[in-house]
Scaffold this motif. Structure first.
Motif, PDB file in Angstrom:
ATOM      1  N   MET A   1      -0.764   2.591  -6.868  1.00 18.47           N
ATOM      2  CA  MET A   1      -1.588   1.442  -5.863  1.00 18.47           C
ATOM      3  C   MET A   1      -0.697   0.409  -5.610  1.00 18.47           C
ATOM      4  SD  MET A   1      -3.927   4.172  -5.313  1.00 18.47           S
ATOM      5  CE  MET A   1      -4.904   3.552  -4.014  1.00 18.47           C
ATOM      6  N   GLU A   2      -0.915   0.099  -3.973  1.00 17.23           N
ATOM      7  CA  GLU A   2      -0.936  -1.660  -3.676  1.00 17.23           C
ATOM      8  C   GLU A   2      -1.476  -2.089  -3.215  1.00 17.23           C
ATOM      9  OE1 GLU A   2       2.516  -1.903  -4.387  1.00 17.23           O
ATOM     10  OE2 GLU A   2       2.897   0.059  -4.590  1.00 17.23           O
ATOM     11  N   THR A   3      -1.657  -2.795  -2.796  1.00 17.57           N
ATOM     12  CA  THR A   3      -2.820  -3.614  -2.845  1.00 17.57           C
ATOM     13  C   THR A   3      -3.744  -3.238  -1.047  1.00 17.57           C
ATOM     14  OG1 THR A   3      -1.446  -6.384  -2.382  1.00 17.57           O
ATOM     15  CG2 THR A   3      -3.390  -6.646  -1.289  1.00 17.57           C
ATOM     16  N   THR A   4      -5.247  -3.420  -1.411  1.00 17.63           N
ATOM     17  CA  THR A   4      -6.105  -2.647  -0.680  1.00 17.63           C
ATOM     18  C   THR A   4      -6.393  -4.206   0.913  1.00 17.63           C
ATOM     19  OG1 THR A   4      -7.754  -1.399  -2.315  1.00 17.63           O
ATOM     20  CG2 THR A   4      -8.633  -1.865  -0.615  1.00 17.63           C
ATOM     21  N   GLU A   5      -6.188  -3.390   1.894  1.00 16.45           N
ATOM     22  CA  GLU A   5      -6.580  -4.103   2.638  1.00 16.45           C
ATOM     23  C   GLU A   5      -8.311  -4.000   3.439  1.00 16.45           C
ATOM     24  OE1 GLU A   5      -3.835  -4.177   6.679  1.00 16.45           O
ATOM     25  OE2 GLU A   5      -2.615  -3.589   4.977  1.00 16.45           O
ATOM     26  N   TRP A   6      -9.223  -5.489   2.804  1.00 20.08           N
ATOM     27  CA  TRP A   6     -10.419  -4.719   2.964  1.00 20.08           C
ATOM     28  C   TRP A   6     -10.762  -5.431   4.582  1.00 20.08           C
ATOM     29  CZ3 TRP A   6     -13.837  -2.781   0.296  1.00 20.08           C
ATOM     30  CH2 TRP A   6     -13.670  -2.076  -0.900  1.00 20.08           C
ATOM     31  N   GLN A   7     -10.829  -4.307   6.036  1.00 21.70           N
ATOM     32  CA  GLN A   7     -11.101  -4.377   6.791  1.00 21.70           C
ATOM     33  C   GLN A   7     -12.622  -5.076   7.030  1.00 21.70           C
ATOM     34  OE1 GLN A   7      -8.808  -1.764   8.147  1.00 21.70           O
ATOM     35  NE2 GLN A   7      -6.781  -2.941   8.432  1.00 21.70           N
ATOM     36  N   ALA A   8     -12.722  -4.971   8.657  1.00 18.45           N
ATOM     37  CA  ALA A   8     -13.838  -4.982   9.539  1.00 18.45           C
ATOM     38  C   ALA A   8     -15.004  -3.928   9.220  1.00 18.45           C
ATOM     39  CB  ALA A   8     -13.988  -5.836  10.705  1.00 18.45           C
ATOM     40  N   GLN A   9     -14.178  -2.547   9.749  1.00 18.10           N
ATOM     41  CA  GLN A   9     -15.379  -1.173   9.224  1.00 18.10           C
ATOM     42  C   GLN A   9     -14.580  -1.040   8.205  1.00 18.10           C
ATOM     43  OE1 GLN A   9     -17.096  -1.142  11.810  1.00 18.10           O
ATOM     44  NE2 GLN A   9     -16.800  -3.244  12.719  1.00 18.10           N
ATOM     45  N   SER A  10     -13.876  -1.019   7.832  1.00 18.04           N
ATOM     46  CA  SER A  10     -13.610  -0.020   6.228  1.00 18.04           C
ATOM     47  C   SER A  10     -12.514  -0.378   6.030  1.00 18.04           C
ATOM     48  CB  SER A  10     -12.870   0.868   6.931  1.00 18.04           C
ATOM     49  OG  SER A  10     -11.651   0.662   7.776  1.00 18.04           O
ATOM     50  N   ALA A  11     -12.025  -0.358   4.609  1.00 15.49           N
ATOM     51  CA  ALA A  11     -11.016  -0.624   3.229  1.00 15.49           C
ATOM     52  C   ALA A  11     -10.340   0.134   3.672  1.00 15.49           C
ATOM     53  CB  ALA A  11     -11.297  -0.561   2.234  1.00 15.49           C
ATOM     54  N   LEU A  12      -8.309  -0.520   3.701  1.00 15.40           N
ATOM     55  CA  LEU A  12      -7.090   0.481   3.882  1.00 15.40           C
ATOM     56  C   LEU A  12      -6.566   0.627   2.517  1.00 15.40           C
ATOM     57  CD1 LEU A  12      -6.044   1.615   6.267  1.00 15.40           C
ATOM     58  CD2 LEU A  12      -4.871  -0.466   6.572  1.00 15.40           C
TER      59      LEU A  12
END
Length: 224
Positions: A173-184
């Motif tokens: 697992m690499e870094t998770t991106e927390w975006q406005a509508q969802s997490a990537l």
């Protein structure tokens, strides 16, 4: 050749730099093993050892670079031609690793303090080859894997569970991106069609068919 353009998907590297010394007929053979990323890096290391061991007679070297091991160099540094650098390079190139993958991104430098007894051509070949082999015996080696990064969009509330389940299943697992509508979520797998198919099946089960992993970039990672 850039590592990401390599046809190889796995090779072995040093886990840490190391040093090992043996004495043969009063001559000291001090073998340094370094992990290096470029030819310039290797030559800088050799130059630094020349300064550290300025009073040594020889600073022989050999190195292999790249996932496909396209760059291989050796130097006898004053020893009779073919008695030092090439045996050292052979010891690196033919090294058997725990998982069978080739050894690369490695520099070996053998510093010799002459003890007054000549070893002869055959004796030198054995001395330099054995010095590197013994240093490798004592060194820690780890695999390095080319990973294909896949991205998975997940609702904020479900992302932590998805990440935990993927990690528990052995995925990188690499870094998770927390975006406005969802997490990537970024998931690293072995860069093969079989591994991609296995991931797709796992994610279909994990998300009850709602999620799809999309391929992105490739990267290399140490598998400690």
């Amino acid at each position: 050749m850039n590592s990401n353009d390599s046809t190889a998907t796995r090779y072995t590297v040093l886990a840490a730099d190391s040093v090992h010394e043996v004495e043969i007929k009063r001559s000291r053979f001090i073998t340094y093993l370094f992990r290096v990323e470029s030819e310039a890096d290797a030559r800088d290391r050799i130059a630094a050892l020349r300064k550290t061991h300025f009073d040594a007679r020889h600073h022989c070297s050999a190195f292999i670079l790249g996932a496909d091991r396209m760059t291989q160099r050796s130097n006898d540094d004053g020893e009779p031609s073919g008695t030092a650098g090439i045996p050292m390079l052979d010891a690196l190139a033919k090294r058997e690793t725990p998982d069978g993958s080739p050894l690369s991104d490695i520099l070996a430098v053998v510093v010799r303090y002459f003890g007054g007894i000549k070893l002869g051509a055959g004796g030198l070949v054995r001395a330099y080859s054995d010095s590197v082999s013994q240093a490798l015996d004592a060194a820690a080696l780890i695999p390095r894997q080319r990973l294909r990064i896949f991205t998975l969009a997940a609702p904020h509330a479900l992302a932590p569970r998805y990440e935990n389940d993927l990690r528990a299943a052995g995925y990188q697992m690499e870094t998770t991106e927390w975006q406005a509508q969802s997490a990537l979520l970024h998931v690293g797998i072995e860069d093969t069609p079989a591994a991609a198919a296995q991931l797709a099946e796992f994610i279909a089960t994990l998300t009850s068919g709602a999620g799809t992993a999309l391929p992105a970039a490739t990267t290399w990672a140490d598998l400690a």
